[in-house]
Design a protein around this motif. Structure first.
Motif, PDB file in Angstrom:
ATOM      1  N   VAL A   1       5.693  -0.892   1.618  1.00 36.10           N
ATOM      2  CA  VAL A   1       6.107  -1.290   0.386  1.00 36.10           C
ATOM      3  C   VAL A   1       5.018  -1.950  -0.666  1.00 36.10           C
ATOM      4  O   VAL A   1       4.748  -1.270  -1.874  1.00 36.10           O
ATOM      5  CB  VAL A   1       7.052  -2.240   0.284  1.00 36.10           C
ATOM      6  CG1 VAL A   1       7.536  -3.015  -1.232  1.00 36.10           C
ATOM      7  CG2 VAL A   1       8.302  -1.927   0.809  1.00 36.10           C
ATOM      8  N   TYR A   2       4.030  -2.723  -0.067  1.00 36.78           N
ATOM      9  CA  TYR A   2       2.697  -3.126  -0.880  1.00 36.78           C
ATOM     10  C   TYR A   2       1.945  -1.948  -1.109  1.00 36.78           C
ATOM     11  O   TYR A   2       1.639  -1.858  -2.268  1.00 36.78           O
ATOM     12  CB  TYR A   2       2.061  -4.139   0.130  1.00 36.78           C
ATOM     13  CG  TYR A   2       1.006  -4.594  -0.569  1.00 36.78           C
ATOM     14  CD1 TYR A   2       0.749  -5.250  -1.598  1.00 36.78           C
ATOM     15  CD2 TYR A   2      -0.449  -3.836  -0.267  1.00 36.78           C
ATOM     16  CE1 TYR A   2      -0.495  -5.819  -2.364  1.00 36.78           C
ATOM     17  CE2 TYR A   2      -1.594  -4.351  -0.799  1.00 36.78           C
ATOM     18  CZ  TYR A   2      -1.638  -5.212  -1.775  1.00 36.78           C
ATOM     19  OH  TYR A   2      -2.685  -5.477  -2.482  1.00 36.78           O
ATOM     20  N   GLN A   3       1.796  -0.923  -0.136  1.00 42.95           N
ATOM     21  CA  GLN A   3       0.931   0.051  -0.595  1.00 42.95           C
ATOM     22  C   GLN A   3       1.499   1.049  -1.595  1.00 42.95           C
ATOM     23  O   GLN A   3       0.873   1.429  -2.379  1.00 42.95           O
ATOM     24  CB  GLN A   3       0.530   0.801   0.690  1.00 42.95           C
ATOM     25  CG  GLN A   3      -0.467   0.029   1.690  1.00 42.95           C
ATOM     26  CD  GLN A   3      -0.594   1.000   3.059  1.00 42.95           C
ATOM     27  OE1 GLN A   3       0.102   1.798   3.405  1.00 42.95           O
ATOM     28  NE2 GLN A   3      -1.764   0.705   3.526  1.00 42.95           N
TER      29      GLN A   3
ATOM     30  N   GLN B   1      -6.805  -5.118  -6.130  1.00 41.52           N
ATOM     31  CA  GLN B   1      -6.586  -6.058  -4.752  1.00 41.52           C
ATOM     32  C   GLN B   1      -7.096  -5.613  -3.517  1.00 41.52           C
ATOM     33  O   GLN B   1      -6.479  -5.301  -2.613  1.00 41.52           O
ATOM     34  CB  GLN B   1      -5.115  -6.391  -4.778  1.00 41.52           C
ATOM     35  CG  GLN B   1      -4.421  -7.133  -5.691  1.00 41.52           C
ATOM     36  CD  GLN B   1      -2.781  -7.514  -5.728  1.00 41.52           C
ATOM     37  OE1 GLN B   1      -2.251  -6.985  -4.672  1.00 41.52           O
ATOM     38  NE2 GLN B   1      -2.238  -8.027  -6.415  1.00 41.52           N
TER      39      GLN B   1
ATOM     40  N   ALA C   1       6.959  -3.461   5.466  1.00 40.80           N
ATOM     41  CA  ALA C   1       6.269  -4.677   4.873  1.00 40.80           C
ATOM     42  C   ALA C   1       5.143  -4.070   4.108  1.00 40.80           C
ATOM     43  O   ALA C   1       4.785  -3.961   2.868  1.00 40.80           O
ATOM     44  CB  ALA C   1       5.906  -5.803   5.508  1.00 40.80           C
ATOM     45  N   THR C   2       4.074  -3.331   5.138  1.00 46.92           N
ATOM     46  CA  THR C   2       3.040  -2.847   4.394  1.00 46.92           C
ATOM     47  C   THR C   2       3.194  -1.601   3.520  1.00 46.92           C
ATOM     48  O   THR C   2       2.235  -1.494   2.591  1.00 46.92           O
ATOM     49  CB  THR C   2       2.175  -2.466   5.557  1.00 46.92           C
ATOM     50  OG1 THR C   2       2.382  -1.817   6.395  1.00 46.92           O
ATOM     51  CG2 THR C   2       1.563  -4.065   6.342  1.00 46.92           C
TER      52      THR C   2
ATOM     53  N   TRP D   1       3.522   0.314  -3.792  1.00 48.03           N
ATOM     54  CA  TRP D   1       3.291  -0.411  -5.334  1.00 48.03           C
ATOM     55  C   TRP D   1       2.012  -0.258  -5.604  1.00 48.03           C
ATOM     56  O   TRP D   1       1.642  -0.089  -6.994  1.00 48.03           O
ATOM     57  CB  TRP D   1       3.856  -2.110  -5.314  1.00 48.03           C
ATOM     58  CG  TRP D   1       3.520  -2.703  -6.382  1.00 48.03           C
ATOM     59  CD1 TRP D   1       3.813  -2.693  -7.721  1.00 48.03           C
ATOM     60  CD2 TRP D   1       2.220  -3.609  -6.461  1.00 48.03           C
ATOM     61  NE1 TRP D   1       3.428  -3.739  -8.464  1.00 48.03           N
ATOM     62  CE2 TRP D   1       1.997  -4.040  -7.914  1.00 48.03           C
ATOM     63  CE3 TRP D   1       1.072  -3.834  -5.757  1.00 48.03           C
ATOM     64  CZ2 TRP D   1       1.261  -4.965  -8.479  1.00 48.03           C
ATOM     65  CZ3 TRP D   1       0.190  -4.776  -6.139  1.00 48.03           C
ATOM     66  CH2 TRP D   1       0.094  -5.220  -7.273  1.00 48.03           C
ATOM     67  N   ARG D   2       1.177  -0.436  -5.190  1.00 52.32           N
ATOM     68  CA  ARG D   2      -0.397  -0.643  -5.247  1.00 52.32           C
ATOM     69  C   ARG D   2      -0.947   0.855  -5.730  1.00 52.32           C
ATOM     70  O   ARG D   2      -1.800   1.018  -6.751  1.00 52.32           O
ATOM     71  CB  ARG D   2      -1.259  -1.082  -4.075  1.00 52.32           C
ATOM     72  CG  ARG D   2      -2.772  -0.982  -4.354  1.00 52.32           C
ATOM     73  CD  ARG D   2      -3.656  -1.730  -3.405  1.00 52.32           C
ATOM     74  NE  ARG D   2      -5.036  -1.617  -3.533  1.00 52.32           N
ATOM     75  CZ  ARG D   2      -5.721  -0.870  -3.101  1.00 52.32           C
ATOM     76  NH1 ARG D   2      -5.293   0.282  -2.632  1.00 52.32           N
ATOM     77  NH2 ARG D   2      -6.967  -0.717  -3.571  1.00 52.32           N
TER      78      ARG D   2
ATOM     79  N   HIS E   1      -1.180  -1.919   8.836  1.00 50.95           N
ATOM     80  CA  HIS E   1      -0.363  -0.604   8.900  1.00 50.95           C
ATOM     81  C   HIS E   1      -0.752   0.361   9.738  1.00 50.95           C
ATOM     82  O   HIS E   1       0.334   1.000  10.528  1.00 50.95           O
ATOM     83  CB  HIS E   1      -0.520   0.015   7.314  1.00 50.95           C
ATOM     84  CG  HIS E   1       0.501   0.984   7.057  1.00 50.95           C
ATOM     85  ND1 HIS E   1       1.832   0.789   6.455  1.00 50.95           N
ATOM     86  CD2 HIS E   1       0.434   2.468   7.012  1.00 50.95           C
ATOM     87  CE1 HIS E   1       2.452   1.870   6.288  1.00 50.95           C
ATOM     88  NE2 HIS E   1       1.389   3.014   6.635  1.00 50.95           N
TER      89      HIS E   1
ATOM     90  N   VAL F   1      -4.325  -5.315   4.880  1.00 53.40           N
ATOM     91  CA  VAL F   1      -2.902  -4.626   4.915  1.00 53.40           C
ATOM     92  C   VAL F   1      -2.911  -3.350   5.393  1.00 53.40           C
ATOM     93  O   VAL F   1      -2.013  -2.859   6.246  1.00 53.40           O
ATOM     94  CB  VAL F   1      -2.204  -4.670   3.443  1.00 53.40           C
ATOM     95  CG1 VAL F   1      -0.802  -3.750   3.466  1.00 53.40           C
ATOM     96  CG2 VAL F   1      -1.651  -6.140   3.209  1.00 53.40           C
TER      97      VAL F   1
ATOM     98  N   ILE G   1      -7.209  -7.696  -0.684  1.00 52.72           N
ATOM     99  CA  ILE G   1      -5.822  -7.599   0.213  1.00 52.72           C
ATOM    100  C   ILE G   1      -5.523  -6.381   0.915  1.00 52.72           C
ATOM    101  O   ILE G   1      -4.995  -6.523   2.003  1.00 52.72           O
ATOM    102  CB  ILE G   1      -4.710  -8.218  -0.819  1.00 52.72           C
ATOM    103  CG1 ILE G   1      -4.989  -9.605  -1.371  1.00 52.72           C
ATOM    104  CG2 ILE G   1      -3.426  -8.183  -0.156  1.00 52.72           C
ATOM    105  CD1 ILE G   1      -3.899  -9.901  -2.529  1.00 52.72           C
ATOM    106  N   ALA G   2      -5.639  -5.440   0.345  1.00 54.26           N
ATOM    107  CA  ALA G   2      -5.175  -3.990   0.486  1.00 54.26           C
ATOM    108  C   ALA G   2      -5.849  -3.690   1.756  1.00 54.26           C
ATOM    109  O   ALA G   2      -5.416  -2.895   2.776  1.00 54.26           O
ATOM    110  CB  ALA G   2      -5.647  -3.004  -0.466  1.00 54.26           C
TER     111      ALA G   2
END
Length: 692
Positions: A387-389, A325, A384-385, A391-392, A336, A332, A328-329
């Motif tokens: 947590v996404y990073q 992704q 928020a950012t 996981w990625r 961040h 984000v 999207i990354a």
């Protein structure tokens, strides 16, 4: 006799503050010193011929497969014969996807050959390594695979330091400007804040220029002498990372204009008038208010665009630009970085304002409250950012503890939690400070109204007396005044008048210094302000360490990539096992310096009778290295056979081999490996495996 009083106002720095700064610098140095060479973000997942393989027929090419796409140069893939002579021909080529190959000369004799590779991963980090394979049978080789790799040595240390300085400069510049513009607009005229933001700009600019010069040597030879090689610099400018660094320099030129306006026209004081009681008041000017409001809006929009562009120069060339992704990354990642700058950079500006702002321009509770709200929003964006990073980059819970990236991320999370806890304490001090200042303002307003009333009455009484005196004899009063003026003019000379004015000016300056020192002392005596300064200082200290950990994190192979590489290696080992070969990996730690590593045992065909055994010793980062001694012993405990010792011969760096290893019968054998890393540091590790 008039006595001249000399007063020196010297800012007082608390001993605890000096101690904390020294401790923070020491901790940051240890973190950066312990980082070592930058870990690669693309891993070698397969090769043909495989590592340690013994092939009957000479191959026509050598192919390598990586976990992601890599950039190649003419010398990225090299194959050396036992005497160290290159036997590859032509330039490396991309076969399919992430597989790359180089052709070999024909008619190669039997012996052990060394394959070396040095490429750049898609997220801009260098990858280097080596392995051996044999044709016919293993042989001695003169090739020594040096442990000096791309991303290591002096150039690697300088490059890592440049990355740290660039992040710090970005955070200080963007966060400091945001603090002035959004929280404390009066701060645009405070010199210490101006110096802070300009220092951030200078640090980021100098670091970017340094990274651009170091880049060619960092991803190539690793030699300091190649830093100013114009040919290498030209090659760097054609890469994604080079384009990002050049874009960053262009955006820094726009940032310089922004800073000049912020601390130039924007900081210009408004016209004021002096009242009868000596106080100053700002003249109302609606056109000027509209102009400043428009300027604030323009600076906010322009500054956000420039800051986002600078953040994108990292996002478009590092972790976020590759892998899952990416579309999207990257946005984000920009959010961040901006959130980090808004929080930590604003924190640095607040710390400077609390400690070193002039006594006549103290940072007020309202400004601190506005920053508290800005920091709270930044923390929400970071969560928020982040947590996404996470996981990625990790992909699984096991990667938190099973990979170096996950372990560093746990340290970062712990520091963020600690920082948020201290920020909560700062928020409480902020509320108390704001409430205290509101009470002081109300009290001063009441006193001011009473004082104004008294002054009005006094002026009215004085006016009545003057009117009565004028009525009794205005002419005589005028004459007396004229005579007094003439007498004074006759007695005073020009020289004495000049000396008197100089003495008056000197006394006025001394009185102003005394008043300033008294105001500063009264301000610092406020327990709420003192508590806020201490908590903000603690926040800044944790932030320095957090930035060092973050810099290390961006230079470490993501957990998802590391686990995928391990899975590919395991699949390769399983495939080899299905053909009769056995591969075992065992971690060791002798406890001494440079005593950690992994030893690999390859046994082929892993059956009763004679077998070919290869032993490989690697550092935790996968780099091969030599140790003084390696011994292997086979034990079949169920039949009370063994231990059967085997002492392999040294073939090349980190590679030992033994032929004709006899396994007398099938069963579950215990394979013990003794490794010695120094004269006194030694350990034995073992695993059980089915043979035959």
């Amino acid at each position: 006799m008039t006595q001249t009083i000399a007063l020196r106002v010297r800012p007082r720095v608390l001993p605890s503050f000096r101690t904390l700064v020294l401790l923070l610098l020491a901790a940051t140095g240890l973190l950066l010193a312990g980082a070592g060479p930058v870990s690669a973000h693309a891993a070698l997942t397969g090769s043909d011929p495989q590592q340690g393989a013994v092939v009957d027929k000479a191959p026509t090419q050598v192919s390598l497969t990586f976990s992601e796409k890599v950039a190649l140069s003419d010398d990225s893939l090299r194959v050396l014969d036992p005497k160290g002579k290159r036997i590859d021909r032509g330039d490396p080529a991309n076969l399919t996807g992430t597989t790359y190959a180089v052709k070999l000369h024909s008619g190669l004799p039997d012996g052990t050959y060394t394959v070396t590779y040095q490429v750049v991963s898609e997220d801009s980090h260098p990858v280097a390594g080596a392995y051996t394979f044999s044709i016919g049978a293993p042989s001695q080789t003169t090739v020594s695979v040096s442990d000096q790799t791309a991303g290591g040595g002096i150039v690697g240390v300088l490059y890592g330091f440049g990355r740290y300085v660039s992040y710090a400069g970005f955070i200080v510049m963007v966060g400091g400007a945001a603090f002035v513009l959004a929280c404390w607009q009066r701060g645009s005229g405070v010199r210490v804040l101006q110096r802070l933001v300009v220092s951030g700009w200078l640090a980021l600019t100098a670091a970017t220029l340094g990274l651009l010069l170091l880049r060619g040597s960092y991803t190539g030879t690793g030699k300091v002498g190649d830093v100013f090689d114009l040919e290498l610099l030209g090659q760097v400018l054609q890469t994604k990372t080079g384009a990002a660094l050049v874009s960053r320099l262009l955006l820094l030129a726009a940032a310089a204009l922004f800073i000049a306006v912020l601390f130039g026209a924007y900081a210009r004081p408004s016209p004021t008038t002096t009242l009868n009681d000596g106080a100053t008041r700002r003249l109302p000017d609606s056109s000027e208010d509209d102009e400043k409001r428009d300027l604030t809006f323009g600076l906010a929009i322009g500054g956000t665009v420039v800051a986002a562009g600078l953040a994108a120069s990292w996002a478009m060339s590092e972790h976020a630009s590759t892998g899952l992704q990416a579309g999207i990354a990257m946005p984000v990642d920009v959010v961040h970085l901006l959130a980090v700058a808004g929080w930590l950079g604003g924190l640095a500006a607040l710390l400077v304002a609390l400690y070193w702002a002039p006594a006549d321009t103290p940072v007020d509770g309202a400004a601190v409250g506005r920053f508290s709200r800005l920091a709270f929003g930044s923390v929400l964006a970071l969560i928020a950012t982040g947590v996404y990073q996470s996981w990625r980059q990790l992909g699984s819970w096991s990667a938190f503890t099973g990979t170096r990236y996950g372990q560093l991320l746990l340290v970062k999370i712990g520091l963020v939690v600690l920082l948020v806890g201290i920020a909560w304490i700062s928020r409480r001090w902020t509320g108390r400070l704001a409430g205290n200042e509101d009470g002081m303002v109300d009290g001063e307003a009441v006193k001011g109204r009473a004082a104004n009333g008294t002054a009005v009455e006094g002026r009215a009484a004085a006016g009545a007396k003057e009117h009565a005196a004028a009525a009794r004899g205005g002419t005589s009063a005028s004459a007396a005044s004229t005579a007094a003026s003439a007498s004074a003019g006759g007695k005073k000379g020009g020289v004495s008048k000049g000396v008197g004015s100089q003495r008056a000016a000197q006394l006025a300056r001394q009185q102003a210094a005394i008043d300033t020192a008294r105001q500063k002392q009264q301000r610092d005596a406020d327990p709420n302000r003192f508590g806020l300064r201490r908590s903000v200082l603690a926040e800044a200290g944790v932030a320095v360490v957090l930035l060092a950990v973050t810099t290390m994190l961006t230079s470490t192979e993501p957990g998802r990539t590391e686990e995928e590489a391990k899975a590919a290696t395991a699949a390769s080992s399983a495939e080899a096992s299905s053909t009769g070969a056995l591969t075992l990996d065992m971690s060791f730690d002798t406890g001494g310096q440079d005593g950690k590593g992994v030893v690999r045992i390859d046994l082929d065909p892993a059956r009763v009778g004679g077998n070919e055994m290869h032993v490989y010793v690697q550092r935790p980062n996968g780099r091969a290295f030599d140790i003084p001694e390696v011994k292997v012993a086979f034990t079949l405990e169920s039949q009370d056979i063994g231990p059967l010792p085997v002492v392999p011969d040294h073939i090349s760096t980190g590679h030992w081999s033994a032929s004709g290893v006899q396994i007398p019968m099938a069963g579950e054998w215990k394979i013990a490996v003794t490794v010695r890393t120094s004269d006194i540091d030694q350990t034995t590790v073992s695993k059980n495996a089915q043979i035959g």
